[in-house]
Enzyme design. Sequence first.
Site, PDB file in Angstrom:
ATOM      1  N   ASP A 299      34.909  -1.321  22.331  1.00  0.00           N
ATOM      2  CA  ASP A 299      35.090  -0.992  23.336  1.00  0.00           C
ATOM      3  C   ASP A 299      36.448   0.502  23.407  1.00  0.00           C
ATOM      4  OD1 ASP A 299      33.542  -1.668  26.055  1.00  0.00           O
ATOM      5  OD2 ASP A 299      34.530  -3.717  26.187  1.00  0.00           O
ATOM      6  N   ASP A 346      31.617 -13.222  17.865  1.00  0.00           N
ATOM      7  CA  ASP A 346      33.035 -12.658  18.311  1.00  0.00           C
ATOM      8  C   ASP A 346      33.312 -11.731  16.563  1.00  0.00           C
ATOM      9  OD1 ASP A 346      33.052 -12.632  20.299  1.00  0.00           O
ATOM     10  OD2 ASP A 346      34.314 -15.043  20.107  1.00  0.00           O
ATOM     11  N   ASP A 348      35.543 -11.472  15.186  1.00  0.00           N
ATOM     12  CA  ASP A 348      36.388 -11.812  13.884  1.00  0.00           C
ATOM     13  C   ASP A 348      35.850 -13.924  13.727  1.00  0.00           C
ATOM     14  OD1 ASP A 348      36.789 -14.061  16.007  1.00  0.00           O
ATOM     15  OD2 ASP A 348      38.261 -14.581  15.881  1.00  0.00           O
ATOM     16  N   ASP A 443      30.752 -16.295  29.556  1.00  0.00           N
ATOM     17  CA  ASP A 443      29.392 -16.859  28.497  1.00  0.00           C
ATOM     18  C   ASP A 443      28.612 -18.413  29.469  1.00  0.00           C
ATOM     19  OD1 ASP A 443      31.711 -18.285  28.012  1.00  0.00           O
ATOM     20  OD2 ASP A 443      32.832 -18.388  26.494  1.00  0.00           O
TER      21      ASP A 443
END
Lengths: 852, 252
Positions: A299, A346, A348, A443
Amino acid sequence: MNQRAIDTFLRACGVTPQPSWPRMLLSLIFVNPPQKPAALFPHIDFTHPHLADVVRIPLQLLWLILVRPRRAPPAHARPSVAHRYRVRAVRLAHQLWQRAAPIRLRMARLLTPNLRHAQKTLTKMATSHEFWDRSFIRYSAYGASVLMAFLCVTTPFGTLSQLVFVLLLLATALLIRRIPGSTVTLLLTVLSVTASSRYLWWRISATLNWDETFDLMWGALLLTAEIYTYFFLVMSYIQTSWPLYRKPLAMPANTTLWPMVDVFIPTYNEPLKVVRSTVFAAMGMDWPQDKLRIHLLDDGRREEFRYFAENLGVNYITRLNNDFAKAGNLNHALAHTAGEYIAIFDCDHIPTRSFLQVNMGWFLEDPKLALVQTPHHFYSADPFERNLDTFKKIPNEGELFYGLIQDGNDLWNAAFFCGSCAILRRTALEAVGGIGVETVTEDSHTALKLHRKGYNSAYINIPQAAGLATESLSAHIGQRIRWARGMAQIFRLDNPFFGKGLNWAQRVCYSNAMLSFFSGIPRLMFLTSPLAFLLFHAYVIYAPAISVVLYVLPHMVHATIVNSRTQGKYRHSFWAEVYETVLSWYIARPTLVALINPRKGKFNVTAKGGLIEKDFFDWTIATPFIILILLNATGLVAAAIRLFWGPQDEVPTVIINLVWTLYNCLILGGTLFLASEVKQIRLSHRVRIKLRAILHLPDGKLIPCETEDISEGGVALRTSVSTLPAIEPNQHLQVSLWRGNEELIFSGLAVFSSTSQLRLRWQFENETDAMNLIQCTFGRADAWVSWAENTQHDKPLESLKEVVSMGITGYRRVIEQFFPKFTPVFRQLARLREGIVWYLPRTPTQSLEHRA
Amino acid sequence: MKVLCVTGIGGGTGVTTVAAQLATALKAQGHPVVAFDFSPDNTLRLHFGMALGDDSGLAPQVVSGQAWNEVAYRSANGVDFVPFGNIDASGLNHFDELLTQQPDWLSRRLDELDLPADALVVLDCPRTFGPLWLQALAAATLVLIVLAPDALSFARARANERAMRLPGNARIKYLFNGFDASRALDRDVVAVFRYELREKLVPVLLHRDEHLREALASKRDIYEYAPSSQAAQDFSSLAQWLATPPEVTPRP
């Protein structure tokens, strides 16, 4: 007292009586005494007497007189009558036990040798008896239980009868709490709910002072907070009453039946350094290569990322705007891909190679399954753990959720989606219009929508991906604020209590997840309530002190017993208080705002990978707590005044409020401890993993060793014996590591070396090396499996001790920050404390009993 | 009693070094070990510290009709070994002829040894296809084929296995020697073998470790010279694996 009694007494204390008192004392101090007294004075070195022994010995004597050590009876002594009977009884019991062997065998065969299993079988036998199928019997039993519970909770008791009742409850709980098994847990839960319900009923019916408006106002506020806590407690009991502990389901042997999976790695502003590892590990996942597509959803529209992705042959997806942040990013990618399943990480969260194989099995089994979630595991310490130095010792804040609550939810088919480390079914996701965009916690809301549509979810509690925890306390709190706000938004916009499609248990589980974020205001109430009495003389709980104790204590003790039993592995008693207190101030306002106006509030990204360059005290975070502490300190002063100069009949009430305030002060001290940020200087986290490795020296010699810690920047190696030759700094070396049974080699420059230790800085020539390293370390299937094996099960009293000492240290740190000149004073105080401890008597050494 | 026949395909894969260090490792783990040198090179003895000029050995004894057990020695680290002995070309021919006439010569000699159950006999056979080699294969309970991790090994391994239609219950295992993880080809060859041979490949790889060459040069075994080297660890693992091979469950 006659001479004989004194002699017996002295012998009982382990001192040989001497003809005269002075001689005896002198013999203790100056003459090398016989062995026995030495054992009774473990802290005194009789060969090197110290001047202070003049004080220490009498102190110890006094102690020994007051607390007589238990000892075995001398072997030659004639056994007492009682002892002989005991021996006979034991022998008889043993004979009976032997005689009953056939019966026992039959019983054992019936119940199976495993007690836990036997319990389960019995419970099943009792609960699934066809007897219950008759609705009349069933409903009369329900009715009778409700009636009895109602009586149990509402019958007013006098002080004495309440005392008896409370003691009975407590005795039952203490008797059964050591027995393992879920049935006993349920029983303990019932006891706890009884005690708490009784407390709440009593609070509502008998403790509000309707005559005084001021008191009533305070009382009503506190009562509201307590009602919240009560409902939260009962709903948590339901939520975690019988955790499912779902096991993975094996995939079919024929890999052509395996479905196509899209892996989404959304990123916005995280550095490539962080994202790289995740992409590398995702590429190493064990799955047919033609059925695995990796997509990097950038993004941030960064050229660097596009280049990186194209270089690796990973699909790069970007869009023109950033609408709806992560949710929008995922939805955009959803429209541009076609795989049957979507795994989301995600940027990470580094997956292990086994992630897909472990988690996909259930999808093939259950066509209505829309979501499989796995725990979020963090290999770096979160700010709480770092500042409190509890990393890997005491379960962290998130462990309760991923260790227990999600497994509990799973029983009720209510496991939530947590945004990462999860797999979703595309058709299901498309049926609810993609990831939810209405709130900042997309979520949970998506999971709620899936459940409303009748889809199922699953939770597999095996850490199959790991990531970085938030770096700083303020970032950590910022993340929690976002969750709290998002949950409050869902609570307002799409309340799980109402609306279609959920069963009652799912409603409870979802509501409880949201309610937990409303704990801020009640927590602040508890932190300030005793002040209402101490400062303003408002009777918040309008009842005699003794009643308060008799109702409150069982409520708290039973809740602690149950929680320590069910949550003990994942959260330690009292630590939760500190965690929640820190968050309370910060989540109180956003939840309130979101509750009033749910459309307000933006999505903020959680910053990760930052640095804290030196130790510092986060004043911004700590200010509200310092104010609370000052308030409580004023309360303490007021308590002292009331205690000494106030009316006599108020003393018990003052004492209760004083104890409460002291407890609050300790917990608040813990928050100060938290606010002193410990520095963190490395950009890449060293993760402690012990892996087999081989060090290749430049002359062709190979030395086997073990890794101590590994990061993307370097590695620390250790050999079992001191055998490393002298290694110059910056010397070029190679290290072998394993990916499965494949040996791979990595180059590095020596940074530091000793005879048994070596630290290297990686020197990678290309992306493949970096990828291999990730796959050899973070991507291993067993990378995080045994991670938590060193954490201890909760011991409530131990935890209380730890939290108390943490609270005290918190104050010390703040005062040292504020007034550095006090540091020597604290050092003096510590020395003084040590000095006093040195004088204090000790329990005699264990050897005494053997010798006696 | 287990009989390990250590042999190689192609020359120079380090069969003798492997046999010597393996015998030492097995001895260090507490097994009685007897090592036989079946190669006219007569170099196994050097690993065990025998003097360079000493020509005595198995072949001269047999050719001259004397008892072979007169030339059994014990090394400083406790390994019993029988050197091949120094022998000229005609002597070697004679030796081969004698053995061809007595196909069960080796198994009879091994029976005569009457070793305890936990004992291991290590036969060092770098010279392939001679009569002694054939007898060693026949007597062995396990044939360990030492390979270099290179391109030719694979082809040779295939051809070799067809040539070695082994009698009795002997098992064949392949062992890589001189593996260097920094060479891409080594890694690839091992990966291919792993895929093709599966459980026929010994799970232990012997790394190319300079310690090993230096140990021989200094006339000591690897445990004495560099006990904490990778080579020492490799041989220990190999010895352990050989003494107690794990139950291999076949893949579905």
